[in-house]
Enzyme design. Structure first.
Site, mmCIF file in Angstrom:
data_model
loop_
_atom_site.group_PDB
_atom_site.id
_atom_site.type_symbol
_atom_site.label_atom_id
_atom_site.label_comp_id
_atom_site.label_asym_id
_atom_site.label_seq_id
_atom_site.Cartn_x
_atom_site.Cartn_y
_atom_site.Cartn_z
ATOM 1 N N ASP A 11 0.869 -1.175 0.000
ATOM 2 C CA ASP A 11 0.000 0.000 0.000
ATOM 3 C C ASP A 11 0.907 1.226 0.000
ATOM 4 O O ASP A 11 1.746 1.381 0.887
ATOM 5 C CB ASP A 11 -0.889 0.023 1.246
ATOM 6 C CG ASP A 11 -1.960 -1.052 1.223
ATOM 7 O OD1 ASP A 11 -2.273 -1.569 0.136
ATOM 8 O OD2 ASP A 11 -2.486 -1.380 2.302
ATOM 9 N N ASP A 130 -13.587 -3.956 -2.167
ATOM 10 C CA ASP A 130 -13.471 -3.757 -0.719
ATOM 11 C C ASP A 130 -14.847 -4.007 -0.121
ATOM 12 O O ASP A 130 -15.789 -3.254 -0.391
ATOM 13 C CB ASP A 130 -13.000 -2.336 -0.405
ATOM 14 C CG ASP A 130 -11.615 -2.048 -0.980
ATOM 15 O OD1 ASP A 130 -10.807 -2.992 -1.037
ATOM 16 O OD2 ASP A 130 -11.351 -0.899 -1.365
#
EC number: 4.3.2.10
Length: 259
Positions: A11, A130
């Site tokens: 990330d 997500d």
């Protein structure tokens, strides 16, 4: 049986690799090129780079980072975060990415998945989902399940995660990258019910993500969740385990891996 893949996830925000809990509380983990090179040496099957604030900040693609990584790393790279158009796919592939991951842009314009898949092939197109389990109150009116969130997990779209994964596969996604927001960074294991529900519903590979805290969690994602690949971040970034240790453990559990 095809070998199952272990994919470290980087990330990225502000040019650094970070890791959070439930999509917030970000902690610095290091330089993306250095970390990618380390995973390349450890035998990772692929790497996934996600610019986690690109969409919410309206930023451009992390092309300079991908170019730097691709010059040193020779395993497949998937890049997501701020990928909005077919032109973005071209730019990332030219920078050295092997696959591109759509998330919020696919929700805003599902046709982009068909267009990108038609132009570059489904093998280049990943759709990241997500997902968060519905609250008890929501479940009473809509039934139990998971909703899809966009904009880095900030916005509930109200779409059912399993139905959305099915639609994305039908429109040309070559893989589904499925993250449980409830489990992200918690080290309590994948949401296996979510992983299994999506894996059973689609005919493309599913990458399980969110919640890995030990090596059994990785194996469970494959054997119990039905995933084709498992993605993890903090257990690798902070040196708790190496990718090779993870592969050895999965092999002991009877899972085919590339050693």
């Amino acid at each position: 049986m095809l070998a199952k893949r272990i994919i470290p996830c980087l990330d990225v925000t502000g040019g650094r690799v970070v890791k959070g809990v439930n999509f917030v509380e970000l902690r610095d983990a290091g330089d993306p090129v250095e970390i990618a090179a380390r995973y390349n040496e450890q035998g990772a099957d692929e790497l996934t780079f996600l610019d986690i604030t690109a969409t919410s900040d309206g930023r451009d693609l992390i092309l300079h980072i991908i170019e730097a990584v691709a010059s040193q790393v020779f395993i497949p790279l998937t890049v997501g975060g701020g990928v909005r158009t077919v032109e973005d796919v071209r730019r990332l592939l030219n920078a050295g990415a092997d696959k591109t991951s759509f998330n919020s842009a696919a929700l805003a314009n599902p046709q982009v998945i068909e267009d990108a898949s038609a132009k570059y092939g489904a093998q280049c197109i990943v759709v990241a989902i997500d997902a968060k389990r519905r609250s008890e109150e929501d479940a009473r009116t809509r039934g139990a399940g998971w909703d899809v969130y966009s904009h880095g997990g900030r916005k509930n779209t109200g779409l059912d995660a399993v139905a959305w994964a099915t639609e994305m596969a039908r429109r040309g996604a070559g893989e589904i990258l499925l993250t449980s927001m409830d489990r992200d960074g918690t080290k309590s294991g994948f949401d296996l019910a979510l992983t299994r529900a999506v894996s059973d519903a689609v005919d493309v590979p599913v990458i399980a993500s969110g919640g890995v805290g030990n090596l059994d969690h990785l194996a469970d994602g494959i054997q119990l969740g039905g995933a084709d690949a498992v993605l993890a971040a903090s257990i690798f970034h902070y040196g708790e385990y190496t990718v090779q240790q993870a592969k050895q453990h999965m092999a002991r559990r009877g899972i085919p891996v590339r050693m």
